[in-house]
Design a protein around this motif. Structure first.
Motif, short mmCIF file in Angstrom:
data_model
loop_
_atom_site.label_atom_id
_atom_site.label_comp_id
_atom_site.label_asym_id
_atom_site.label_seq_id
_atom_site.Cartn_x
_atom_site.Cartn_y
_atom_site.Cartn_z
N ARG A 90 0.83 -1.21 0.00
CA ARG A 90 0.00 0.00 0.00
C ARG A 90 0.87 1.27 0.00
NH1 ARG A 90 -2.16 -4.15 -0.10
NH2 ARG A 90 -4.26 -4.74 0.59
N ARG A 91 2.04 1.18 0.65
CA ARG A 91 2.92 2.35 0.74
C ARG A 91 3.50 2.66 -0.64
NH1 ARG A 91 6.01 -0.17 5.97
NH2 ARG A 91 4.31 0.13 7.48
N GLY A 92 3.54 3.91 -0.96
CA GLY A 92 4.03 4.32 -2.28
C GLY A 92 2.90 4.42 -3.27
N GLU A 93 2.08 3.36 -3.38
CA GLU A 93 0.97 3.38 -4.33
C GLU A 93 -0.18 4.22 -3.79
OE1 GLU A 93 -2.03 0.32 -6.69
OE2 GLU A 93 -0.66 -0.45 -5.18
N HIS A 94 -0.57 4.01 -2.53
CA HIS A 94 -1.72 4.72 -1.95
C HIS A 94 -1.33 5.83 -1.00
CE1 HIS A 94 -4.25 1.90 -3.90
NE2 HIS A 94 -4.06 0.89 -3.07
N VAL A 95 -0.19 5.70 -0.34
CA VAL A 95 0.24 6.70 0.64
C VAL A 95 1.75 6.88 0.55
CG1 VAL A 95 0.37 4.92 2.45
CG2 VAL A 95 0.24 7.34 3.10
N ALA A 96 2.19 8.13 0.61
CA ALA A 96 3.62 8.43 0.55
C ALA A 96 3.96 9.39 1.68
CB ALA A 96 3.99 9.05 -0.80
N TYR A 97 5.13 9.17 2.25
CA TYR A 97 5.57 9.97 3.40
C TYR A 97 6.71 10.90 2.98
CZ TYR A 97 7.57 11.02 8.01
OH TYR A 97 8.05 11.65 9.13
N LEU A 98 6.55 12.18 3.29
CA LEU A 98 7.58 13.17 3.01
C LEU A 98 8.16 13.62 4.34
CD1 LEU A 98 9.02 14.99 0.99
CD2 LEU A 98 7.11 16.57 1.09
N ALA A 99 9.40 13.22 4.62
CA ALA A 99 10.00 13.44 5.93
C ALA A 99 10.51 14.86 6.08
CB ALA A 99 11.14 12.45 6.16
N GLN A 100 10.82 15.22 7.31
CA GLN A 100 11.31 16.56 7.63
C GLN A 100 12.75 16.76 7.18
OE1 GLN A 100 10.95 17.55 11.75
NE2 GLN A 100 12.03 19.47 11.56
N SER A 119 10.99 3.85 -5.96
CA SER A 119 9.78 3.21 -5.45
C SER A 119 8.82 2.84 -6.57
CB SER A 119 9.07 4.14 -4.45
OG SER A 119 7.88 3.57 -3.99
N ALA A 120 8.61 3.76 -7.53
CA ALA A 120 7.68 3.51 -8.63
C ALA A 120 8.13 2.33 -9.48
CB ALA A 120 7.55 4.76 -9.49
N VAL A 121 9.44 2.22 -9.71
CA VAL A 121 9.97 1.13 -10.54
C VAL A 121 9.93 -0.20 -9.79
CG1 VAL A 121 12.00 0.29 -11.77
CG2 VAL A 121 11.40 2.72 -11.87
N ILE A 122 10.34 -0.19 -8.53
CA ILE A 122 10.36 -1.43 -7.73
C ILE A 122 8.96 -2.00 -7.57
CG2 ILE A 122 10.72 -2.31 -5.38
CD1 ILE A 122 13.24 -0.67 -5.22
N HIS A 123 7.97 -1.12 -7.34
CA HIS A 123 6.60 -1.59 -7.18
C HIS A 123 5.97 -2.04 -8.50
CE1 HIS A 123 6.08 0.79 -3.18
NE2 HIS A 123 6.41 -0.47 -2.96
N VAL A 173 5.93 10.92 -7.08
CA VAL A 173 6.15 10.22 -8.36
C VAL A 173 5.02 9.25 -8.68
CG1 VAL A 173 7.55 8.43 -9.43
CG2 VAL A 173 8.63 10.48 -8.58
N GLU A 174 4.58 8.47 -7.71
CA GLU A 174 3.56 7.44 -7.97
C GLU A 174 2.12 7.96 -7.89
OE1 GLU A 174 4.35 3.24 -6.72
OE2 GLU A 174 5.75 4.21 -5.36
N LYS A 175 1.94 9.25 -7.75
CA LYS A 175 0.63 9.86 -7.64
C LYS A 175 -0.20 9.19 -6.53
CE LYS A 175 0.49 11.15 -12.54
NZ LYS A 175 -0.28 11.14 -13.80
N GLU A 207 -5.06 16.14 -8.90
CA GLU A 207 -5.05 14.68 -8.92
C GLU A 207 -6.05 14.06 -7.95
OE1 GLU A 207 -1.06 13.24 -8.65
OE2 GLU A 207 -0.35 14.51 -10.27
N GLY A 208 -6.84 14.89 -7.26
CA GLY A 208 -7.87 14.37 -6.38
C GLY A 208 -7.32 13.62 -5.19
N SER A 209 -6.08 13.91 -4.83
CA SER A 209 -5.48 13.25 -3.68
C SER A 209 -5.78 14.07 -2.42
CB SER A 209 -3.97 13.09 -3.88
OG SER A 209 -3.37 14.35 -4.09
N ALA A 210 -5.16 13.70 -1.33
CA ALA A 210 -5.37 14.40 -0.07
C ALA A 210 -4.05 14.41 0.69
CB ALA A 210 -6.46 13.73 0.75
N ALA A 211 -4.00 15.16 1.78
CA ALA A 211 -2.75 15.25 2.52
C ALA A 211 -3.00 15.44 4.01
CB ALA A 211 -1.89 16.40 1.99
N ILE A 212 -2.10 14.82 4.78
CA ILE A 212 -1.96 15.14 6.20
C ILE A 212 -0.71 16.00 6.31
CG2 ILE A 212 -1.54 14.24 8.52
CD1 ILE A 212 -2.93 11.67 7.67
#
Length: 560
Positions: A90-100, A119-123, A173-175, A207-212
């Motif tokens: 699920r990580r990368g495809e549905h949720v991505a983390y941008l660290a500090q 990540s996009a290529v490996i998945h 990258v993976e939207k 892209e109709g995504s969301a963010a925390i």
């Protein structure tokens, strides 16, 4: 657009379980929704649980923490309950983390584009060619310099602000449906911050995504968030639409947070008077050229600083500001001897210093100390706080045994840390506490000059304000001089005596705070001032076009 949340936190509970002791609740029944196209900001001071809660969307907890109840529903699936392999899918495809910390995220041995697209290529979601094309689009959207070439560089070959934007590209990258943005703009200068915020908003809307969005910068929250969740001690104090929380907070803690926000820089805010009337210099850069790489004639292959002069009077604070890549940190490294200048001089108390710190004697090293931006990477994680502070006590002062320990305890008290911290390691301290340890290590040398490189940028508003109060008290108590590098104009305005404004490796404006930050402004100084986010909903949309034109005019040379 779907009326179902992309992420739903439902009575989430997380606890620590110390060996042989009762569980300690960390997150105490938190509930909120993140709808499609929405940005939900988690705000609160250090230790409130912001990052811990946001990581639940990835089904992840920090070492030593455990999910003890509730759900973290990502597109209807409980990430808390999934098996490890399912979480990874699920990580990368549905949720991505941008660290500090971009510096701690990138592998220094790999080129940037390889890491952004990995990540996009490996998945298996994109071929390498497709991922490269997507990465280039993001480099351009984030206004990175030479977007067609920057991916071929290594992390150390770009500035801190550029690396932060590259990490944003990596996350996008993976939207993914959900972006978890953990303090993504704290290391950015104000002009770059505007472009990154605009890019985030554009991607989320298109892209109709969301963010925390996890942050301590309430002015940024006012620009990007739709909904705010206010946290304290792992509990929600209040939540609601951004306009309500910013303009009409109901909880006393939220009101305290809003009151701690520093106003934008303005004339009269700085303490620019010459306290002793003295013009004696503590340290001074004269006609410095510096850069990276070396040609056969000794000149740098990539020139960063161009004929830079900067005086720092004894007992004074000189603030150094400018956008990412302008040469602020390069100048600091030159003054400290970490990066030898190719020409020019660094003069300490009237005596010229050798360009390379390896050629300076021990007393010269002692008198100029450096406090780094990221305490996480600057402190040895395996040493106790007592050892970290004690090492320079022994190296510079020759103290050992009981005398060394007594001096360490004196320094802990000086920086307002509990004496029992002597036996702890950095991982057991908060961000603000670790920054105080970094300052304590510098003070252990009994320096005359302390170079502070973005020392408050990673700290929440209240903690950052306390660090500034501490620095001010130490200046008054010890007579130490500061070269204070920051992208936060309001902090510089409230703390510095003089300000140096850098642009493209040159000092374009310098003088007392009140003069530099009062009209008529230097054109580039005006651009920086006008780029400071205001604590007002809608400011970004109202001013972005004006800022873009102002920046374009300046960079085109239309301003003198």
């Amino acid at each position: 657009m779907s009326d179902q949340p992309i992420f739903a936190c439902r009575d989430l509970k997380i606890e620590a379980r110390p060996h042989g002791k009762d569980p300690i609740p960390i997150v105490k029944g938190v509930t909120f929704d993140v709808m499609p196209g929405q940005v939900v900001a988690l705000i609160g001071e250090s230790g409130s649980g912001k990052t811990t809660i946001s990581l639940a969307s990835l089904g992840y907890t920090k070492p030593g923490l455990y999910f003890s109840g509730g759900q973290g529903l990502l597109k209807g699936e409980d990430m808390v309950a999934l098996e490890p392999e399912e979480k990874r899918e699920r990580r990368g495809e549905h949720v991505a983390y941008l660290a500090q910390s971009a510096a701690a995220t990138f592998n220094p041995a790999l080129k940037i584009n390889e890491q952004v697209t990995e990540s996009a290529v490996i998945h298996g979601h994109m071929s390498q060619a497709e991922a490269d094309k997507r990465a280039l689009e993001l480099y351009e959207a984030l206004e990175l310099p030479e977007p067609d070439r920057i991916g071929g560089r290594y992390p150390h070959q770009v500035s801190g602000g550029q690396l932060q934007r590259l990490m944003a590209a990596m996350a996008m990258v993976e939207k993914p449906s959900l972006l978890v943005l953990d303090e993504p703009t704290t290391a950015l200068d104000v002009t770059t911050q505007i472009e990154v915020l605009k890019a985030f908003k554009k991607v989320i809307e298109e892209e109709g995504s969301a963010a925390i969005y996890v942050t301590h910068d309430l002015a940024v929250v006012a620009q990007i968030a739709d909904h705010i969740v206010v946290l304290y001690g792992g509990e929600i104090m209040e939540q609601g639409p951004v306009d309500q929380i910013v303009n009409n907070p109901s909880h006393a803690y939220t009101q305290r947070l809003m009151a701690a926000v520093r106003p934008p820089p303005a004339a009269g805010q700085g303490d620019s008077e010459d306290r002793d009337g003295s013009a004696v210099m503590a340290i001074e850069a004269k006609n410095v050229d510096a850069g990276y790489g070396r040609r056969s004639d000794g000149s740098p292959m990539v020139k960063i600083l161009k004929n830079v002069s900067l005086p720092v009077k004894k007992g004074h604070v000189v603030g150094v500001i400018g956008e990412s890549g302008c040469g602020k940190s390069t100048l600091a490294r030159v003054m400290a001897g970490l990066l030898p200048a190719s020409s020019g001089q660094v003069i300490l108390d009237g005596q010229e210093l050798k360009p390379d710190l390896r050629d300076r004697n021990r007393d010269e090293l002692r008198r100029v100390q450096f406090v780094f931006q990221m305490a996480d990477t600057a402190l040895n994680p395996r040493q106790t706080i007592g050892d970290i502070i004690g090492r320079p006590v022994t190296f510079y002062k020759g103290l050992t045994g009981r005398a060394r320990r007594e001096r360490v305890l004196e320094i802990l008290d000086l920086v307002e840390l509990p004496l029992e911290f002597e036996g702890r390691v950095p991982a057991e301290l908060s961000g603000g506490q670790k920054q105080r340890v970094g300052l304590a290590r510098a003070l252990a040398a009994d320096p005359e000059v302390i170079i502070c490189d973005e020392v408050t940028s990673a700290l929440d508003t209240i903690v950052g304000s306390n660090i500034i109060k501490l620095l001010r008290r130490l200046r008054d108590q010890l007579g130490v001089s500061y070269m204070f590098i920051s992208h936060d104009l309001s902090t510089v305005a409230s703390f510095a005596d003089e300000i140096a404004v850098l642009y493209n490796g040159e000092v374009v404006d310098f003088g007392p705070v009140d003069e530099v930050l009062s009209p008529p402004f230097h054109q580039y100084t005006e651009l920086l001032i006008k780029s400071v986010p205001e604590m007002r909903v809608g400011w970004l949309d109202e001013t972005a076009e004006y800022q873009q034109q102002l920046a374009a005019n300046f960079k085109a040379g239309e301003y003198s």
